[in-house]
Design an enzyme around this catalytic site. Structure first.
Site, PDB file in Angstrom:
ATOM      1  N   CYS A 123      77.244  46.680  51.210  1.00 52.49           N
ATOM      2  CA  CYS A 123      77.933  45.481  50.719  1.00 52.49           C
ATOM      3  C   CYS A 123      79.421  45.786  50.538  1.00 52.49           C
ATOM      4  O   CYS A 123      80.283  44.990  50.924  1.00 52.49           O
ATOM      5  CB  CYS A 123      77.344  45.029  49.388  1.00 52.49           C
ATOM      6  SG  CYS A 123      75.847  44.023  49.513  1.00 52.49           S
ATOM      7  N   ASN A 138      65.897  50.084  61.458  1.00 53.35           N
ATOM      8  CA  ASN A 138      64.790  50.640  60.678  1.00 53.35           C
ATOM      9  C   ASN A 138      64.499  49.720  59.501  1.00 53.35           C
ATOM     10  O   ASN A 138      65.421  49.315  58.791  1.00 53.35           O
ATOM     11  CB  ASN A 138      65.161  52.034  60.172  1.00 53.35           C
ATOM     12  CG  ASN A 138      65.376  53.020  61.310  1.00 53.35           C
ATOM     13  OD1 ASN A 138      64.688  52.959  62.324  1.00 53.35           O
ATOM     14  ND2 ASN A 138      66.345  53.909  61.155  1.00 53.35           N
ATOM     15  N   THR A 154      67.212  54.480  55.187  1.00 52.84           N
ATOM     16  CA  THR A 154      67.750  55.190  54.019  1.00 52.84           C
ATOM     17  C   THR A 154      68.745  54.339  53.242  1.00 52.84           C
ATOM     18  O   THR A 154      68.947  54.557  52.052  1.00 52.84           O
ATOM     19  CB  THR A 154      68.434  56.501  54.436  1.00 52.84           C
ATOM     20  OG1 THR A 154      69.464  56.211  55.368  1.00 52.84           O
ATOM     21  CG2 THR A 154      67.429  57.469  55.055  1.00 52.84           C
ATOM     22  N   HIS A 210      70.842  46.753  58.589  1.00 58.25           N
ATOM     23  CA  HIS A 210      71.836  47.220  59.567  1.00 58.25           C
ATOM     24  C   HIS A 210      71.167  47.426  60.909  1.00 58.25           C
ATOM     25  O   HIS A 210      70.013  47.840  60.979  1.00 58.25           O
ATOM     26  CB  HIS A 210      72.541  48.498  59.106  1.00 58.25           C
ATOM     27  CG  HIS A 210      71.631  49.600  58.672  1.00 58.25           C
ATOM     28  ND1 HIS A 210      71.008  49.611  57.440  1.00 58.25           N
ATOM     29  CD2 HIS A 210      71.214  50.724  59.306  1.00 58.25           C
ATOM     30  CE1 HIS A 210      70.266  50.700  57.318  1.00 58.25           C
ATOM     31  NE2 HIS A 210      70.356  51.396  58.450  1.00 58.25           N
TER      32      HIS A 210
HETATM   33  P1  5GP Z   1      69.051  54.207  58.345  1.00 57.03           P
HETATM   34  O1  5GP Z   1      68.466  55.611  58.299  1.00 57.03           O
HETATM   35  O2  5GP Z   1      68.973  53.530  56.998  1.00 57.03           O
HETATM   36  O3  5GP Z   1      68.533  53.374  59.463  1.00 57.03           O
HETATM   37  O4  5GP Z   1      70.563  54.415  58.692  1.00 57.03           O
HETATM   38  C1  5GP Z   1      71.549  54.592  57.736  1.00 57.03           C
HETATM   39  C2  5GP Z   1      72.793  55.009  58.496  1.00 57.03           C
HETATM   40  O5  5GP Z   1      73.897  54.791  57.654  1.00 57.03           O
HETATM   41  C3  5GP Z   1      72.810  56.483  58.896  1.00 57.03           C
HETATM   42  O6  5GP Z   1      72.992  56.575  60.307  1.00 57.03           O
HETATM   43  C4  5GP Z   1      73.975  57.051  58.109  1.00 57.03           C
HETATM   44  O7  5GP Z   1      74.696  58.020  58.844  1.00 57.03           O
HETATM   45  C5  5GP Z   1      74.816  55.838  57.806  1.00 57.03           C
HETATM   46  N1  5GP Z   1      75.548  55.893  56.570  1.00 57.03           N
HETATM   47  C6  5GP Z   1      75.068  56.219  55.330  1.00 57.03           C
HETATM   48  N2  5GP Z   1      76.016  56.117  54.401  1.00 57.03           N
HETATM   49  C7  5GP Z   1      77.145  55.710  55.055  1.00 57.03           C
HETATM   50  C8  5GP Z   1      78.466  55.430  54.614  1.00 57.03           C
HETATM   51  O8  5GP Z   1      78.819  55.528  53.430  1.00 57.03           O
HETATM   52  N3  5GP Z   1      79.355  55.026  55.562  1.00 57.03           N
HETATM   53  C9  5GP Z   1      79.003  54.892  56.871  1.00 57.03           C
HETATM   54  N4  5GP Z   1      79.962  54.479  57.719  1.00 57.03           N
HETATM   55  N5  5GP Z   1      77.760  55.148  57.321  1.00 57.03           N
HETATM   56  C10 5GP Z   1      76.848  55.557  56.416  1.00 57.03           C
HETATM   57 ZN    ZN Z   2      74.117  45.310  50.356  1.00 53.94          ZN
END
Ligand code: 5GP
Ligand code: ZN
Length: 112
Positions: free
Chosen positions: A7, A84, A92, A97
């Site tokens: 957010c 995911n 995570t 996203h």
């Molecule tokens: P998920 O595992 O939830 O599908 O992907 C989360 C993604 O968010 C990961 O690829 C991770 O590298 C990215 N990510 C996590 N925290 C941050 C952040 O603070 N900034 C950015 N630009 N990416 C983030």
């Molecule tokens: Zn949010």
């Protein structure tokens, strides 16, 4: 106020590398890229993941952002789009996203 990191990134409360944005969606560079191009497309409004009921205009804005990121990043030959949903899928960050992965041959599997 929300504690959700995406957010804050999508609404410019925390600076990040924005690739493209429109009124309802923002695309920024993933902090830990898994491919030469790794961009995240997120709605500016908070939704947890694709199991939420997401208004069609938000989905449309996210789809527009995907097309624009592909154009800006020169992904003419293709890319992979992943979202995911839930911890078992590896989600995570609990703000919806879509991962855009590209810039190399990703092979035929689903996981780069
Ligand atoms: P998920 O595992 O939830 O599908 O992907 C989360 C993604 O968010 C990961 O690829 C991770 O590298 C990215 N990510 C996590 N925290 C941050 C952040 O603070 N900034 C950015 N630009 N990416 C983030
Ligand atoms: Zn949010």
């Amino acid at each position: 106020m929300s504690d959700c990191i995406f957010c804050k990134l999508a609404n410019h409360e925390i600076p990040t590398t924005v690739v493209y944005e429109n009124d309802l969606a923002c695309a920024f560079e993933d902090a830990e890229p898994q491919a030469p191009v790794h961009v995240l497309v997120v709605p500016k409004q908070h939704f947890e993941n694709m199991t939420d009921e997401i208004p069609s205009e938000v989905l449309s804005a996210m789809a527009e952002a995907v097309r624009e990121v592909a154009r800006i990043k020169g992904l003419d030959e293709g890319f992979r789009l992943i979202s995911n949903a839930g911890a078992v899928a590896g989600q995570t960050v609990m703000h919806l996203h879509w991962h855009i992965l590209g810039g190399k041959n990703l092979g035929e599997g689903l996981i780069p």
